[in-house]
Design a protein around this motif. Structure first.
Motif, PDB file in Angstrom:
ATOM      1  N   LYS A 151     -13.200 -99.106  63.946  1.00 33.03           N
ATOM      2  CA  LYS A 151     -13.927 -97.834  63.977  1.00 33.03           C
ATOM      3  C   LYS A 151     -13.049 -96.694  64.476  1.00 33.03           C
ATOM      4  CE  LYS A 151     -18.533 -99.744  64.525  1.00 33.03           C
ATOM      5  NZ  LYS A 151     -19.698 -99.862  65.420  1.00 33.03           N
ATOM      6  N   MET A 152     -12.093 -97.026  65.353  1.00 33.78           N
ATOM      7  CA  MET A 152     -11.209 -96.001  65.891  1.00 33.78           C
ATOM      8  C   MET A 152      -9.957 -95.806  65.034  1.00 33.78           C
ATOM      9  SD  MET A 152     -12.906 -94.854  68.357  1.00 33.78           S
ATOM     10  CE  MET A 152     -11.682 -93.714  68.930  1.00 33.78           C
ATOM     11  N   ALA A 153      -9.850 -96.567  63.948  1.00 34.76           N
ATOM     12  CA  ALA A 153      -8.746 -96.463  62.986  1.00 34.76           C
ATOM     13  C   ALA A 153      -7.389 -96.787  63.608  1.00 34.76           C
ATOM     14  CB  ALA A 153      -8.734 -95.086  62.328  1.00 34.76           C
ATOM     15  N   VAL A 154      -7.379 -97.798  64.472  1.00 32.75           N
ATOM     16  CA  VAL A 154      -6.131 -98.289  65.065  1.00 32.75           C
ATOM     17  C   VAL A 154      -6.189 -99.812  65.073  1.00 32.75           C
ATOM     18  CG1 VAL A 154      -5.741 -96.263  66.527  1.00 32.75           C
ATOM     19  CG2 VAL A 154      -7.027 -98.187  67.431  1.00 32.75           C
ATOM     20  N   SER A 155      -5.028-100.430  65.260  1.00 32.97           N
ATOM     21  CA  SER A 155      -5.013-101.882  65.383  1.00 32.97           C
ATOM     22  C   SER A 155      -5.501-102.262  66.779  1.00 32.97           C
ATOM     23  CB  SER A 155      -3.597-102.422  65.167  1.00 32.97           C
ATOM     24  OG  SER A 155      -2.761-102.049  66.244  1.00 32.97           O
ATOM     25  N   GLU A 156      -5.821-103.535  66.972  1.00 32.13           N
ATOM     26  CA  GLU A 156      -6.257-103.976  68.304  1.00 32.13           C
ATOM     27  C   GLU A 156      -5.167-103.720  69.337  1.00 32.13           C
ATOM     28  OE1 GLU A 156      -8.710-107.641  68.965  1.00 32.13           O
ATOM     29  OE2 GLU A 156      -8.129-107.957  66.861  1.00 32.13           O
ATOM     30  N   ARG A 157      -3.926-104.002  68.956  1.00 31.63           N
ATOM     31  CA  ARG A 157      -2.805-103.781  69.881  1.00 31.63           C
ATOM     32  C   ARG A 157      -2.677-102.303  70.235  1.00 31.63           C
ATOM     33  NH1 ARG A 157      -0.556-104.540  74.078  1.00 31.63           N
ATOM     34  NH2 ARG A 157       1.656-104.206  74.223  1.00 31.63           N
ATOM     35  N   GLN A 158      -2.817-101.439  69.244  1.00 31.21           N
ATOM     36  CA  GLN A 158      -2.750-100.001  69.504  1.00 31.21           C
ATOM     37  C   GLN A 158      -3.907 -99.548  70.385  1.00 31.21           C
ATOM     38  OE1 GLN A 158      -2.552 -98.802  65.372  1.00 31.21           O
ATOM     39  NE2 GLN A 158      -0.546 -97.861  65.718  1.00 31.21           N
ATOM     40  N   LEU A 159      -5.080-100.143  70.179  1.00 35.41           N
ATOM     41  CA  LEU A 159      -6.233 -99.831  71.024  1.00 35.41           C
ATOM     42  C   LEU A 159      -5.923-100.166  72.477  1.00 35.41           C
ATOM     43  CD1 LEU A 159      -9.304 -98.957  70.972  1.00 35.41           C
ATOM     44  CD2 LEU A 159      -9.792-101.401  70.983  1.00 35.41           C
ATOM     45  N   HIS A 160      -5.361-101.353  72.696  1.00 32.17           N
ATOM     46  CA  HIS A 160      -4.985-101.757  74.058  1.00 32.17           C
ATOM     47  C   HIS A 160      -3.973-100.784  74.660  1.00 32.17           C
ATOM     48  CE1 HIS A 160      -6.748-105.778  74.799  1.00 32.17           C
ATOM     49  NE2 HIS A 160      -6.860-105.795  73.481  1.00 32.17           N
ATOM     50  N   ARG A 161      -2.930-100.480  73.894  1.00 35.26           N
ATOM     51  CA  ARG A 161      -1.888 -99.589  74.409  1.00 35.26           C
ATOM     52  C   ARG A 161      -2.413 -98.188  74.683  1.00 35.26           C
ATOM     53  NH1 ARG A 161       2.529 -99.911  70.177  1.00 35.26           N
ATOM     54  NH2 ARG A 161       1.322-101.541  69.235  1.00 35.26           N
ATOM     55  N   LYS A 162      -3.228 -97.682  73.763  1.00 33.52           N
ATOM     56  CA  LYS A 162      -3.736 -96.311  73.911  1.00 33.52           C
ATOM     57  C   LYS A 162      -4.652 -96.191  75.127  1.00 33.52           C
ATOM     58  CE  LYS A 162      -4.634 -92.342  71.451  1.00 33.52           C
ATOM     59  NZ  LYS A 162      -3.721 -91.484  70.773  1.00 33.52           N
ATOM     60  N   ILE A 163      -5.566 -97.134  75.288  1.00 32.63           N
ATOM     61  CA  ILE A 163      -6.461 -97.103  76.441  1.00 32.63           C
ATOM     62  C   ILE A 163      -5.665 -97.260  77.727  1.00 32.63           C
ATOM     63  CG2 ILE A 163      -8.328 -98.328  77.623  1.00 32.63           C
ATOM     64  CD1 ILE A 163      -9.538 -98.873  74.844  1.00 32.63           C
ATOM     65  N   ALA A 164      -4.716 -98.180  77.729  1.00 32.39           N
ATOM     66  CA  ALA A 164      -3.896 -98.390  78.929  1.00 32.39           C
ATOM     67  C   ALA A 164      -3.098 -97.145  79.282  1.00 32.39           C
ATOM     68  CB  ALA A 164      -2.960 -99.572  78.724  1.00 32.39           C
ATOM     69  N   SER A 165      -2.591 -96.448  78.279  1.00 28.32           N
ATOM     70  CA  SER A 165      -1.795 -95.253  78.566  1.00 28.32           C
ATOM     71  C   SER A 165      -2.648 -94.072  79.022  1.00 28.32           C
ATOM     72  CB  SER A 165      -0.961 -94.860  77.350  1.00 28.32           C
ATOM     73  OG  SER A 165      -1.778 -94.345  76.328  1.00 28.32           O
ATOM     74  N   LEU A 166      -3.908 -94.028  78.579  1.00 27.66           N
ATOM     75  CA  LEU A 166      -4.765 -92.892  78.916  1.00 27.66           C
ATOM     76  C   LEU A 166      -5.551 -93.091  80.207  1.00 27.66           C
ATOM     77  CD1 LEU A 166      -6.160 -91.985  75.384  1.00 27.66           C
ATOM     78  CD2 LEU A 166      -4.376 -90.805  76.677  1.00 27.66           C
ATOM     79  N   VAL A 167      -6.071 -94.283  80.435  1.00 29.85           N
ATOM     80  CA  VAL A 167      -6.924 -94.493  81.606  1.00 29.85           C
ATOM     81  C   VAL A 167      -6.424 -95.616  82.523  1.00 29.85           C
ATOM     82  CG1 VAL A 167      -9.003 -93.548  80.541  1.00 29.85           C
ATOM     83  CG2 VAL A 167      -8.511 -95.981  80.314  1.00 29.85           C
ATOM     84  N   TYR A 168      -5.284 -96.226  82.170  1.00 29.19           N
ATOM     85  CA  TYR A 168      -4.642 -97.260  82.990  1.00 29.19           C
ATOM     86  C   TYR A 168      -5.537 -98.471  83.214  1.00 29.19           C
ATOM     87  CZ  TYR A 168      -1.559 -93.330  83.760  1.00 29.19           C
ATOM     88  OH  TYR A 168      -0.739 -92.250  83.571  1.00 29.19           O
ATOM     89  N   LEU A 169      -6.314 -98.824  82.197  1.00 27.40           N
ATOM     90  CA  LEU A 169      -7.199 -99.988  82.252  1.00 27.40           C
ATOM     91  C   LEU A 169      -7.088-100.763  80.953  1.00 27.40           C
ATOM     92  CD1 LEU A 169     -10.394 -98.182  83.565  1.00 27.40           C
ATOM     93  CD2 LEU A 169      -8.967 -99.733  84.889  1.00 27.40           C
ATOM     94  N   THR A 170      -7.513-102.025  80.986  1.00 25.86           N
ATOM     95  CA  THR A 170      -7.627-102.778  79.753  1.00 25.86           C
ATOM     96  C   THR A 170      -8.889-102.300  79.030  1.00 25.86           C
ATOM     97  OG1 THR A 170      -8.977-104.534  80.718  1.00 25.86           O
ATOM     98  CG2 THR A 170      -6.564-104.809  80.819  1.00 25.86           C
ATOM     99  N   PRO A 171      -8.979-102.521  77.727  1.00 20.42           N
ATOM    100  CA  PRO A 171     -10.192-102.111  77.016  1.00 20.42           C
ATOM    101  C   PRO A 171     -11.457-102.729  77.598  1.00 20.42           C
ATOM    102  CG  PRO A 171      -8.475-102.588  75.446  1.00 20.42           C
ATOM    103  CD  PRO A 171      -7.959-103.001  76.795  1.00 20.42           C
ATOM    104  N   ASN A 172     -11.411-104.005  77.945  1.00 18.22           N
ATOM    105  CA  ASN A 172     -12.603-104.652  78.492  1.00 18.22           C
ATOM    106  C   ASN A 172     -13.031-104.050  79.827  1.00 18.22           C
ATOM    107  OD1 ASN A 172     -13.066-106.428  76.377  1.00 18.22           O
ATOM    108  ND2 ASN A 172     -11.606-107.907  77.179  1.00 18.22           N
ATOM    109  N   LYS A 173     -12.071-103.739  80.689  1.00 20.56           N
ATOM    110  CA  LYS A 173     -12.416-103.109  81.973  1.00 20.56           C
ATOM    111  C   LYS A 173     -12.980-101.713  81.749  1.00 20.56           C
ATOM    112  CE  LYS A 173      -9.884-105.185  85.669  1.00 20.56           C
ATOM    113  NZ  LYS A 173      -8.938-105.015  86.746  1.00 20.56           N
TER     114      LYS A 173
END
Length: 103
Positions: free
Chosen positions: A33-55
């Motif tokens: 839905k966010m038009a990114v791969s799962e790995r990119q989702l993890h990296r993007k969230i980690a870089s923006l909010v310093y958390l894993t997607p699940n957290k």
């Protein structure tokens, strides 16, 4: 954080809040839905909010629950727990206490 990153994060939050009553959010589906791969989702969230997607998802669910409690939207904690996607009220209560230090 750039304006584009802020917009992306707001869209992510809208997607998460749109499926908040589900007790399991598929990260593959969310990344699609966010038009990114799962790995990119993890990296993007980690870089923006310093958390894993699940957290991050858990924090958003608990934040929604806190708003519901503060605004007296539901009558009981179990109703709030179910409304934000937690079928186990005790688990929800424990997470809520860990996040807000309020039982």
């Amino acid at each position: 954080i750039t304006v584009l990153d802020q917009e992306w994060l707001m869209n992510l939050e809208q997607e998460i809040y749109g499926t908040i009553n589900q007790n399991f959010l598929n990260l593959y589906e969310l990344s699609y839905k966010m038009a990114v791969s799962e790995r990119q989702l993890h990296r993007k969230i980690a870089s923006l909010v310093y958390l894993t997607p699940n957290k991050y998802i858990r924090i958003l669910h608990l934040h929604k629950a806190k708003k519901m409690i503060d605004n007296y939207i539901e009558r009981s904690i179990s109703q709030i727990s179910y409304a934000v996607g937690y079928n186990d009220v005790h688990y929800f209560s424990r997470l809520f206490f860990e996040q807000y230090n309020v039982s």
